[in-house]
Write a protein that holds these residues in place. Structure first.
Motif, PDB file in Angstrom:
ATOM      1  N   ARG A  83       0.825  -1.216   0.000  1.00 21.87           N
ATOM      2  CA  ARG A  83       0.000   0.000   0.000  1.00 21.87           C
ATOM      3  C   ARG A  83       0.852   1.255   0.000  1.00 21.87           C
ATOM      4  O   ARG A  83       0.438   2.301  -0.498  1.00 21.87           O
ATOM      5  N   ALA A  84       2.069   1.146   0.550  1.00 25.32           N
ATOM      6  CA  ALA A  84       3.001   2.280   0.542  1.00 25.32           C
ATOM      7  C   ALA A  84       3.738   2.384  -0.784  1.00 25.32           C
ATOM      8  O   ALA A  84       4.546   3.298  -0.979  1.00 25.32           O
ATOM      9  N   GLY A  85       3.504   1.434  -1.702  1.00 27.37           N
ATOM     10  CA  GLY A  85       4.129   1.466  -3.019  1.00 27.37           C
ATOM     11  C   GLY A  85       5.519   0.877  -3.059  1.00 27.37           C
ATOM     12  O   GLY A  85       6.273   1.123  -3.996  1.00 27.37           O
ATOM     13  N   GLN A  86       5.890   0.105  -2.058  1.00 28.73           N
ATOM     14  CA  GLN A  86       7.221  -0.485  -1.966  1.00 28.73           C
ATOM     15  C   GLN A  86       7.273  -1.855  -2.630  1.00 28.73           C
ATOM     16  O   GLN A  86       7.630  -2.849  -2.005  1.00 28.73           O
ATOM     17  N   ILE A  87       6.918  -1.926  -3.912  1.00 27.06           N
ATOM     18  CA  ILE A  87       6.889  -3.193  -4.642  1.00 27.06           C
ATOM     19  C   ILE A  87       7.513  -2.981  -6.017  1.00 27.06           C
ATOM     20  O   ILE A  87       7.328  -1.946  -6.640  1.00 27.06           O
ATOM     21  N   THR A  88       8.302  -3.974  -6.451  1.00 24.46           N
ATOM     22  CA  THR A  88       8.944  -3.953  -7.754  1.00 24.46           C
ATOM     23  C   THR A  88       8.585  -5.236  -8.494  1.00 24.46           C
ATOM     24  O   THR A  88       8.884  -6.333  -8.012  1.00 24.46           O
ATOM     25  N   ILE A  89       7.940  -5.108  -9.659  1.00 23.30           N
ATOM     26  CA  ILE A  89       7.502  -6.297 -10.391  1.00 23.30           C
ATOM     27  C   ILE A  89       8.228  -6.469 -11.720  1.00 23.30           C
ATOM     28  O   ILE A  89       7.876  -7.327 -12.512  1.00 23.30           O
ATOM     29  N   GLY A  90       9.256  -5.680 -11.966  1.00 25.63           N
ATOM     30  CA  GLY A  90       9.949  -5.692 -13.255  1.00 25.63           C
ATOM     31  C   GLY A  90      10.530  -7.042 -13.644  1.00 25.63           C
ATOM     32  O   GLY A  90      10.522  -7.405 -14.818  1.00 25.63           O
ATOM     33  N   ASP A  91      11.061  -7.791 -12.700  1.00 25.90           N
ATOM     34  CA  ASP A  91      11.696  -9.076 -13.006  1.00 25.90           C
ATOM     35  C   ASP A  91      10.795 -10.257 -12.692  1.00 25.90           C
ATOM     36  O   ASP A  91      11.236 -11.402 -12.750  1.00 25.90           O
ATOM     37  N   GLY A  92       9.550 -10.015 -12.342  1.00 26.48           N
ATOM     38  CA  GLY A  92       8.659 -11.082 -11.893  1.00 26.48           C
ATOM     39  C   GLY A  92       8.139 -11.959 -13.011  1.00 26.48           C
ATOM     40  O   GLY A  92       8.100 -11.574 -14.178  1.00 26.48           O
ATOM     41  N   PHE A  93       7.731 -13.154 -12.631  1.00 32.79           N
ATOM     42  CA  PHE A  93       7.096 -14.102 -13.540  1.00 32.79           C
ATOM     43  C   PHE A  93       6.275 -15.076 -12.724  1.00 32.79           C
ATOM     44  O   PHE A  93       6.384 -15.130 -11.500  1.00 32.79           O
ATOM     45  N   VAL A  94       5.437 -15.859 -13.395  1.00 25.71           N
ATOM     46  CA  VAL A  94       4.554 -16.810 -12.718  1.00 25.71           C
ATOM     47  C   VAL A  94       5.080 -18.218 -12.950  1.00 25.71           C
ATOM     48  O   VAL A  94       5.409 -18.590 -14.077  1.00 25.71           O
ATOM     49  N   THR A  95       5.167 -18.993 -11.862  1.00 22.28           N
ATOM     50  CA  THR A  95       5.534 -20.408 -11.948  1.00 22.28           C
ATOM     51  C   THR A  95       4.388 -21.235 -11.376  1.00 22.28           C
ATOM     52  O   THR A  95       3.495 -20.707 -10.710  1.00 22.28           O
ATOM     53  N   PHE A  96       4.453 -22.526 -11.615  1.00 23.96           N
ATOM     54  CA  PHE A  96       3.412 -23.431 -11.136  1.00 23.96           C
ATOM     55  C   PHE A  96       4.061 -24.543 -10.328  1.00 23.96           C
ATOM     56  O   PHE A  96       5.070 -25.114 -10.735  1.00 23.96           O
ATOM     57  N   HIS A  97       3.453 -24.852  -9.160  1.00 26.67           N
ATOM     58  CA  HIS A  97       3.972 -25.903  -8.288  1.00 26.67           C
ATOM     59  C   HIS A  97       2.809 -26.511  -7.524  1.00 26.67           C
ATOM     60  O   HIS A  97       2.055 -25.790  -6.854  1.00 26.67           O
TER      61      HIS A  97
END
Length: 155
Positions: free
Chosen positions: A44-58
């Motif tokens: 909520r404070a905006g302290q998130i970085t999603i530039g290198d993110g991806f989705v995996t399955f497990h």
């Protein structure tokens, strides 16, 4: 008479602008994110970085991997690892279809943006097919031409 306020309950907290440049996004899904108490405060404070993110399955679960949520500064022992994998909240059929799509060659599932909706953190994920260097150059050329047209119409 007062003008009506627009009812946008979406508050974009992070956006992955590189994803649309590096991938041709074909389909998007909205998913919830399973977060701890200090993580949601950080988001909520905006302290998130999603530039290198991806989705995996497990084990039949969709996991958001390599997304950095900074530790909440007022949190103490409740802070968790900033790069841990977080479960995405999707329907079982959605997870199965995404998993089948991800098995294809050249397909990645990437987060496009993180926002608040009705007080809950949501992530917009997209099915992306990797672009080649030629496609990226074409996109840059097209964008420059559109800017030039806007400049001319403005004057």
């Amino acid at each position: 008479m007062k003008a009506k306020k627009s009812k946008t309950d979406q508050n974009v907290l992070a956006q992955n602008r590189k994803a649309r440049f590096n991938y041709a996004i074909s389909d998007t899904f909205e998913a919830g994110i399973s977060l701890t108490g200090t993580e949601i405060k950080s988001v909520r404070a905006g302290q998130i970085t999603i530039g290198d993110g991806f989705v995996t399955f497990h084990d039949g679960r969709a996991l958001l991997t390599n997304v950095h949520i900074a530790p909440y500064e007022n949190g103490n022992q409740f802070n968790v690892d900033p790069l841990r994998s977080r479960q995405l909240l999707l329907h079982r059929r959605q997870i199965q279809s995404l998993q089948q799509t991800a098995l294809e060659k050249g397909v990645s599932i990437v987060p496009l943006k993180v926002y608040l909706k009705h007080g809950f953190a949501k992530v917009l994920i997209g099915i992306g097919r990797g672009k080649r260097q030629f496609d990226k150059r074409q996109d840059l050329k097209k964008r420059d031409q559109e800017r030039e047209l806007q400049r001319r119409f403005k004057n």
